[in-house]
Design a protein around this motif. Structure first.
Motif, PDB file in Angstrom:
ATOM      1  N   LYS A  97       0.835  -1.117   0.105  1.00 47.72           N
ATOM      2  CA  LYS A  97       0.071   0.002   0.030  1.00 47.72           C
ATOM      3  C   LYS A  97       0.939   1.311  -0.038  1.00 47.72           C
ATOM      4  CE  LYS A  97      -3.529  -2.507   2.624  1.00 47.72           C
ATOM      5  NZ  LYS A  97      -4.574  -2.507   3.574  1.00 47.72           N
ATOM      6  N   ASP A 133       0.944   3.416  -2.024  1.00 50.47           N
ATOM      7  CA  ASP A 133       0.205   4.671  -2.367  1.00 50.47           C
ATOM      8  C   ASP A 133      -0.557   5.293  -1.198  1.00 50.47           C
ATOM      9  OD1 ASP A 133      -3.071   3.440  -2.254  1.00 50.47           O
ATOM     10  OD2 ASP A 133      -1.615   1.926  -2.634  1.00 50.47           O
ATOM     11  N   SER A 165       2.643  -1.475  -4.359  1.00 52.21           N
ATOM     12  CA  SER A 165       1.117  -1.036  -4.540  1.00 52.21           C
ATOM     13  C   SER A 165       0.313  -1.722  -5.313  1.00 52.21           C
ATOM     14  CB  SER A 165       0.878   0.402  -4.814  1.00 52.21           C
ATOM     15  OG  SER A 165      -0.268   0.699  -4.900  1.00 52.21           O
ATOM     16  N   ARG A 211      -2.907  -1.738  -5.740  1.00 49.83           N
ATOM     17  CA  ARG A 211      -3.910  -0.621  -6.374  1.00 49.83           C
ATOM     18  C   ARG A 211      -3.395  -0.207  -7.286  1.00 49.83           C
ATOM     19  NH1 ARG A 211      -8.035   1.833  -2.204  1.00 49.83           N
ATOM     20  NH2 ARG A 211      -8.129  -0.541  -2.297  1.00 49.83           N
ATOM     21  N   SER A 233      -3.680 -10.067   8.926  1.00 43.75           N
ATOM     22  CA  SER A 233      -4.948  -9.891   8.268  1.00 43.75           C
ATOM     23  C   SER A 233      -5.051  -8.257   7.771  1.00 43.75           C
ATOM     24  CB  SER A 233      -6.151 -10.258   9.114  1.00 43.75           C
ATOM     25  OG  SER A 233      -7.314  -9.987   8.393  1.00 43.75           O
ATOM     26  N   VAL A 280      -3.182  -6.591   5.347  1.00 38.80           N
ATOM     27  CA  VAL A 280      -2.113  -6.126   4.895  1.00 38.80           C
ATOM     28  C   VAL A 280      -1.923  -6.083   3.332  1.00 38.80           C
ATOM     29  CG1 VAL A 280      -0.784  -6.000   6.958  1.00 38.80           C
ATOM     30  CG2 VAL A 280      -0.579  -7.845   4.936  1.00 38.80           C
ATOM     31  N   SER A 291      -4.763  -9.341  -2.341  1.00 41.55           N
ATOM     32  CA  SER A 291      -4.746  -8.240  -3.192  1.00 41.55           C
ATOM     33  C   SER A 291      -3.458  -8.454  -4.218  1.00 41.55           C
ATOM     34  CB  SER A 291      -4.787  -6.955  -2.714  1.00 41.55           C
ATOM     35  OG  SER A 291      -5.720  -6.777  -1.684  1.00 41.55           O
ATOM     36  N   ALA A 334     -12.075  -4.793   2.683  1.00 37.90           N
ATOM     37  CA  ALA A 334     -11.826  -3.583   3.160  1.00 37.90           C
ATOM     38  C   ALA A 334     -11.273  -3.780   4.630  1.00 37.90           C
ATOM     39  CB  ALA A 334     -12.606  -2.578   3.168  1.00 37.90           C
ATOM     40  N   HIS A 346      -9.680 -10.984   8.560  1.00 33.36           N
ATOM     41  CA  HIS A 346      -9.500 -12.395   8.502  1.00 33.36           C
ATOM     42  C   HIS A 346     -10.484 -12.841   6.921  1.00 33.36           C
ATOM     43  CE1 HIS A 346      -6.644 -12.776  11.526  1.00 33.36           C
ATOM     44  NE2 HIS A 346      -7.425 -11.750  12.341  1.00 33.36           N
ATOM     45  N   THR A 347     -10.027 -12.372   6.100  1.00 33.08           N
ATOM     46  CA  THR A 347     -11.029 -12.574   4.986  1.00 33.08           C
ATOM     47  C   THR A 347     -10.398 -14.051   4.215  1.00 33.08           C
ATOM     48  OG1 THR A 347     -10.979 -10.030   4.375  1.00 33.08           O
ATOM     49  CG2 THR A 347     -11.776 -11.606   2.550  1.00 33.08           C
ATOM     50  N   THR A 375      -2.197 -16.944   2.484  1.00 34.97           N
ATOM     51  CA  THR A 375      -2.270 -17.605   3.743  1.00 34.97           C
ATOM     52  C   THR A 375      -3.363 -16.587   4.268  1.00 34.97           C
ATOM     53  OG1 THR A 375      -0.646 -16.363   4.970  1.00 34.97           O
ATOM     54  CG2 THR A 375      -0.003 -18.533   4.014  1.00 34.97           C
ATOM     55  N   GLY A 386      -4.437 -14.213   7.459  1.00 33.89           N
ATOM     56  CA  GLY A 386      -3.555 -13.455   8.072  1.00 33.89           C
ATOM     57  C   GLY A 386      -3.282 -14.215   9.527  1.00 33.89           C
TER      58      GLY A 386
HETATM   59  N1  GTP Z   1      -4.756   1.743  -1.003  1.00 30.77           N
HETATM   60  C1  GTP Z   1      -4.336   0.467  -1.004  1.00 30.77           C
HETATM   61  N2  GTP Z   1      -5.101  -0.534  -0.473  1.00 30.77           N
HETATM   62  C2  GTP Z   1      -4.826  -1.715  -0.714  1.00 30.77           C
HETATM   63  C3  GTP Z   1      -3.624  -2.148  -1.364  1.00 30.77           C
HETATM   64  N3  GTP Z   1      -3.651  -3.688  -1.516  1.00 30.77           N
HETATM   65  C4  GTP Z   1      -4.676  -3.921  -0.780  1.00 30.77           C
HETATM   66  N4  GTP Z   1      -5.284  -2.811  -0.197  1.00 30.77           N
HETATM   67  C5  GTP Z   1      -6.746  -3.175   0.388  1.00 30.77           C
HETATM   68  O1  GTP Z   1      -6.639  -3.440   1.856  1.00 30.77           O
HETATM   69  C6  GTP Z   1      -7.665  -4.265   1.972  1.00 30.77           C
HETATM   70  C7  GTP Z   1      -7.258  -5.661   2.396  1.00 30.77           C
HETATM   71  O2  GTP Z   1      -6.673  -6.511   1.428  1.00 30.77           O
HETATM   72  P1  GTP Z   1      -6.524  -8.071   1.334  1.00 30.77           P
HETATM   73  O3  GTP Z   1      -5.780  -8.432   0.082  1.00 30.77           O
HETATM   74  O4  GTP Z   1      -7.921  -8.809   1.518  1.00 30.77           O
HETATM   75  O5  GTP Z   1      -5.728  -8.183   2.846  1.00 30.77           O
HETATM   76  P2  GTP Z   1      -5.259  -9.726   3.244  1.00 30.77           P
HETATM   77  O6  GTP Z   1      -3.673  -9.544   3.563  1.00 30.77           O
HETATM   78  O7  GTP Z   1      -5.252 -10.835   2.062  1.00 30.77           O
HETATM   79  O8  GTP Z   1      -6.246 -10.100   4.495  1.00 30.77           O
HETATM   80  P3  GTP Z   1      -6.490 -11.499   5.155  1.00 30.77           P
HETATM   81  O9  GTP Z   1      -7.144 -12.296   3.879  1.00 30.77           O
HETATM   82  O10 GTP Z   1      -7.582 -11.189   6.026  1.00 30.77           O
HETATM   83  O11 GTP Z   1      -5.392 -11.823   5.712  1.00 30.77           O
HETATM   84  C8  GTP Z   1      -8.506  -4.293   0.717  1.00 30.77           C
HETATM   85  O12 GTP Z   1      -9.614  -3.324   0.971  1.00 30.77           O
HETATM   86  C9  GTP Z   1      -7.780  -3.957  -0.341  1.00 30.77           C
HETATM   87  O13 GTP Z   1      -8.361  -3.099  -1.327  1.00 30.77           O
HETATM   88  C10 GTP Z   1      -2.916  -0.918  -1.948  1.00 30.77           C
HETATM   89  O14 GTP Z   1      -1.875  -1.412  -2.689  1.00 30.77           O
HETATM   90  N5  GTP Z   1      -3.305   0.033  -1.759  1.00 30.77           N
END
Ligand code: GTP
Ligand code: MG
Ligand code: ZN
Length: 357
Positions: A148, A150, A175, A177, A201, A203, A207, A222, A232-233, A251, A253
């Protein structure tokens, strides 16, 4: 088919005794509550562990994502039974919350461990160090990934802060995004190699996978606005083939980094060796020239591979060194934090006094 997943001559040699029993190789790509998905030369099959393997699980853990296993197939039903786990080259391990369940392998046969932290939250050097110690000990090459980018006004400064901790591994900014830094990340994983995403979770692990695949394969969600924590998606560990020929394990979180146990990682890979010294005549045997040494006996009669023994000893030393280093860095960071607090406190007191006068 399995060549693509990193099948090697070494693994083929390990499979040989199982192959004589009519078993075929496969790699675990998904672990769910009620079973596994494995890739084989016959394609993807649902699989369950045999009763005997479950019995052995206390020692080496259950089959985990990334494991190479020996299977008996029942192609009509598109199912398989896992009879054995081939020796792991690396393993990320944690103690299961309920100790009766023994070891839990987060992922096995991992070449690269991405330690993922997001730049929307405070950087926690201590946590990064603890993940790093676990990564080094698992046998995987760690890479610190700051996600992230950004959302941060000065991501480079934060990356420099982590590099300054003397982490001894690449520190990459990404990033998902904005699609920044993704190539540098994928370049860390050669074709046939496997990497894992480790981190709290929310981070942005899933994505990142989606960004690599250029499609929304993994569910993302989100983070909570109240405290910036993830929800904990992701609920399952899953191995996914990347376009470049490497593989990535997403994995859930990790709730508690302390649960990643570096020492157990060594045990899960070197289970057979760890028990050997118990058979030495002297409990403090250095395995050099004491009489009745079980290690030397095993080396001499060929049951213990000298390379494996050397690797095991090296890991044990590294483990001790990494723990010492993590400790030192954490203490350092804590001291700096307290010093900054004190300075801030003195400054506010001076100001208070100033305004009263
Ligand atoms: N601004 C921004 N938001 C991001 C970025 N990467 C992920 N997000 C946001 O962060 C939130 C969590 O992202 P996930 O990819 O679900 O996170 P995760 O680490 O897989 O989480 P768990 O599965 O719960 O362990 C989402 O709303 C994403 O859109 C990024 O590079 N920039
Ligand atoms: Mg996820
Ligand atoms: Zn000995």
């Amino acid at each position: 088919m399995i060549e693509q997943y990193g099948w090697s001559e070494q693994l083929a040699a390990a499979l040989a005794p199982h192959a004589r029993a009519g078993h075929t190789p496969g790699r675990v790509v998904l672990q769910q509550r009620d079973g596994y998905l494995v890739v084989t030369d016959q394609g993807e099959l649902r699989a369950k562990a045999s009763g005997r393997l479950l019995h052995e699980a206390k020692e080496i853990g259950h089959p985990a994502v990334g494991d190479w296993v020996a299977l008996s197939l029942s192609p009509q039903e598109r199912t398989a039974t896992i009879h054995a786990i081939l020796p792991r080259s690396t393993a990320f391990v944690r103690r299961a919350a309920h100790s009766s369940r023994g070891l839990q392998i987060i992922a096995a046969n991992i070449d690269v461990a991405f330690i993922v932290t997001s730049l929307n939250a405070d950087l926690n050097p201590r946590r990064i160090q603890r993940y790093l110690a676990a990564a080094w000990q698992s046998g995987a090459r760690p890479v610190v990934v700051l996600t992230k980018s950004d959302l941060s006004p000065d991501p480079e400064a934060l990356a420099a802060e982590i590099t300054a901790l003397d982490v001894d591994c690449p520190v990459l900014l990404v990033s998902a995004r904005e699609g920044l830094g993704l190539d540098a990340l994928v370049n860390q994983v050669k074709p046939g190699e496997t990497c894992v995403l480790i981190g709290s979770s929310g981070v942005g692990k899933s994505s990142l996978v989606n960004a690599f695949l250029n499609e929304d394969r993994m569910a993302t969600q989100a983070i909570r606005e109240s405290d910036d924590q993830g929800r904990h998606t992701t609920s399952h560990r899953q191995l996914i083939m990347l376009p470049g020929g490497g593989m990535i394990v997403d994995t859930p979180g990790i709730r508690e980094v302390g649960l990643i146990d570096a020492e157990e990682g060594v045990s899960a890979v070197f289970d057979d060796i760890e028990h050997l010294p118990q058979d030495c005549r002297f409990s403090d045997c250095s395995h050099a020239n004491e009489p009745g040494c079980a290690v030397r006996a095993a080396l001499e009669d060929g049951t213990l591979d000298p390379d494996r023994w050397a690797h095991f000893q090296k890991l044990k030393l590294e483990l001790a060194a990494a723990e010492e280093k993590a400790d030192r860095v954490a203490k350092d960071a804590e001291r700096r934090r307290l010093a900054a607090l004190q300075k801030h406190y003195r400054a506010t007191k001076r100001n208070d006094r100033g305004s009263r006068d």
